[in-house]
Design a protein around this motif. Sequence first.
Motif, PDB file in Angstrom:
ATOM      1  N   UNK A   1       0.902  -1.228   0.127  1.00  0.00           N
ATOM      2  CA  UNK A   1      -0.068   0.063   0.089  1.00  0.00           C
ATOM      3  C   UNK A   1       0.838   1.111  -0.156  1.00  0.00           C
ATOM      4  N   UNK A   2       0.287   2.265  -0.874  1.00  0.00           N
ATOM      5  CA  UNK A   2       1.242   3.566  -0.903  1.00  0.00           C
ATOM      6  C   UNK A   2       0.032   4.606  -0.430  1.00  0.00           C
ATOM      7  N   UNK A   3       0.234   5.508   0.294  1.00  0.00           N
ATOM      8  CA  UNK A   3      -0.552   6.404   0.633  1.00  0.00           C
ATOM      9  C   UNK A   3      -0.428   7.597  -0.456  1.00  0.00           C
ATOM     10  N   UNK A   4      -1.412   8.136  -1.118  1.00  0.00           N
ATOM     11  CA  UNK A   4      -1.140   9.103  -2.175  1.00  0.00           C
ATOM     12  C   UNK A   4      -1.426  10.275  -1.857  1.00  0.00           C
ATOM     13  N   UNK A   5      -2.465  10.539  -0.647  1.00  0.00           N
ATOM     14  CA  UNK A   5      -2.872  11.652  -0.232  1.00  0.00           C
ATOM     15  C   UNK A   5      -3.429  11.796   1.064  1.00  0.00           C
ATOM     16  N   UNK A   6      -3.381  12.726   1.841  1.00  0.00           N
ATOM     17  CA  UNK A   6      -4.127  12.872   2.818  1.00  0.00           C
ATOM     18  C   UNK A   6      -4.619  14.337   3.390  1.00  0.00           C
ATOM     19  N   UNK A   7      -5.745  14.596   3.448  1.00  0.00           N
ATOM     20  CA  UNK A   7      -6.079  15.983   3.853  1.00  0.00           C
ATOM     21  C   UNK A   7      -7.214  15.962   4.690  1.00  0.00           C
ATOM     22  N   UNK A   8      -7.514  17.073   5.703  1.00  0.00           N
ATOM     23  CA  UNK A   8      -8.493  17.052   6.649  1.00  0.00           C
ATOM     24  C   UNK A   8      -9.787  17.525   5.633  1.00  0.00           C
ATOM     25  N   UNK A   9     -10.879  16.975   6.074  1.00  0.00           N
ATOM     26  CA  UNK A   9     -12.192  17.504   5.374  1.00  0.00           C
ATOM     27  C   UNK A   9     -13.074  17.996   6.524  1.00  0.00           C
ATOM     28  N   UNK A  10     -13.270  19.278   6.777  1.00  0.00           N
ATOM     29  CA  UNK A  10     -14.177  20.105   7.657  1.00  0.00           C
ATOM     30  C   UNK A  10     -15.497  20.096   7.579  1.00  0.00           C
ATOM     31  N   UNK A  11     -16.395  19.430   8.337  1.00  0.00           N
ATOM     32  CA  UNK A  11     -17.949  19.560   8.170  1.00  0.00           C
ATOM     33  C   UNK A  11     -18.081  20.695   8.879  1.00  0.00           C
ATOM     34  N   UNK A  12     -19.115  21.683   8.186  1.00  0.00           N
ATOM     35  CA  UNK A  12     -19.494  22.937   8.824  1.00  0.00           C
ATOM     36  C   UNK A  12     -20.973  22.981   8.376  1.00  0.00           C
ATOM     37  N   UNK A  13     -21.430  24.247   8.957  1.00  0.00           N
ATOM     38  CA  UNK A  13     -23.107  24.314   8.934  1.00  0.00           C
ATOM     39  C   UNK A  13     -23.288  25.186   7.746  1.00  0.00           C
ATOM     40  N   UNK A  14     -22.377  25.705   6.921  1.00  0.00           N
ATOM     41  CA  UNK A  14     -22.281  26.495   5.664  1.00  0.00           C
ATOM     42  C   UNK A  14     -21.191  26.527   4.832  1.00  0.00           C
ATOM     43  N   UNK A  15     -20.958  25.401   3.985  1.00  0.00           N
ATOM     44  CA  UNK A  15     -19.928  25.427   3.411  1.00  0.00           C
ATOM     45  C   UNK A  15     -19.627  26.622   2.345  1.00  0.00           C
ATOM     46  N   UNK A  16     -20.396  27.129   1.788  1.00  0.00           N
ATOM     47  CA  UNK A  16     -20.115  28.416   0.954  1.00  0.00           C
ATOM     48  C   UNK A  16     -19.635  29.299   1.839  1.00  0.00           C
ATOM     49  N   UNK A  17     -20.110  29.573   2.909  1.00  0.00           N
ATOM     50  CA  UNK A  17     -19.395  30.868   3.783  1.00  0.00           C
ATOM     51  C   UNK A  17     -18.218  30.294   4.206  1.00  0.00           C
ATOM     52  N   UNK A  18     -18.015  29.394   4.639  1.00  0.00           N
ATOM     53  CA  UNK A  18     -16.754  28.587   5.137  1.00  0.00           C
ATOM     54  C   UNK A  18     -15.663  28.753   3.997  1.00  0.00           C
ATOM     55  N   UNK A  19     -15.787  28.432   2.729  1.00  0.00           N
ATOM     56  CA  UNK A  19     -15.028  28.661   1.772  1.00  0.00           C
ATOM     57  C   UNK A  19     -14.887  30.284   1.532  1.00  0.00           C
ATOM     58  N   UNK A  20     -15.731  31.020   1.602  1.00  0.00           N
ATOM     59  CA  UNK A  20     -15.396  32.709   1.562  1.00  0.00           C
ATOM     60  C   UNK A  20     -14.368  32.856   2.851  1.00  0.00           C
ATOM     61  N   UNK A  21     -14.748  32.460   4.228  1.00  0.00           N
ATOM     62  CA  UNK A  21     -13.963  32.775   5.064  1.00  0.00           C
ATOM     63  C   UNK A  21     -12.389  32.266   4.989  1.00  0.00           C
ATOM     64  N   UNK A  22     -12.138  30.996   4.350  1.00  0.00           N
ATOM     65  CA  UNK A  22     -10.773  30.507   4.160  1.00  0.00           C
ATOM     66  C   UNK A  22     -10.385  31.185   3.225  1.00  0.00           C
ATOM     67  N   UNK A  23     -10.855  31.843   1.975  1.00  0.00           N
ATOM     68  CA  UNK A  23     -10.399  32.544   0.832  1.00  0.00           C
ATOM     69  C   UNK A  23      -9.946  33.915   1.506  1.00  0.00           C
ATOM     70  N   UNK A  24     -10.889  34.691   2.289  1.00  0.00           N
ATOM     71  CA  UNK A  24     -10.605  35.782   2.706  1.00  0.00           C
ATOM     72  C   UNK A  24      -9.425  35.762   3.942  1.00  0.00           C
TER      73      UNK A  24
END
Length: 143
Positions: A1-24
């Motif tokens: 087995x070879x790990x190819x990628x690991x990243x966190x996946x955050x569950x939020x109440x408003x994903x589009x608002x979270x995306x805007x927050x992380x961009x800003x």
Amino acid sequence: MTVQQLYPRLVVSDADAAVSFYIAAFGAELVERYTDGSGTVVHALLRAGPEVWAVKDADGIDPAPTGHGPVIMALYVDDPDAVAAAMVDHGGRVIFEVDDHPYGERGGRLADPFGHIWMIAARTEALNPDEIQSRTTAAYPGG
């Protein structure tokens, strides 16, 4: 087995608002965004520098955090003071102010508006593991 990628996946109440927050707050870019038939975000991948993470809207399987969970996202940046200020300017909350630490870092801890905790830091000294342990023990003797 070879790990190819690991990243966190955050569950939020408003994903589009979270995306805007992380961009800003982090200067992130939206790499991809997918929704179900009702428009609920099931996956939105973000990138800031070489780092990636995803967000998704909470649902019956993946609930949004109600406080903060046991995971702390550690984000190393070139200017933790500026990133912390941007987080606060966009609705984040300071848990620990950005400050210099004896283990060779400047950083602080903040909560984003979606219940996730971020350690924002920059390395200020090139220390070896023994030096870090010695300084940490001296600074925090009781644990």
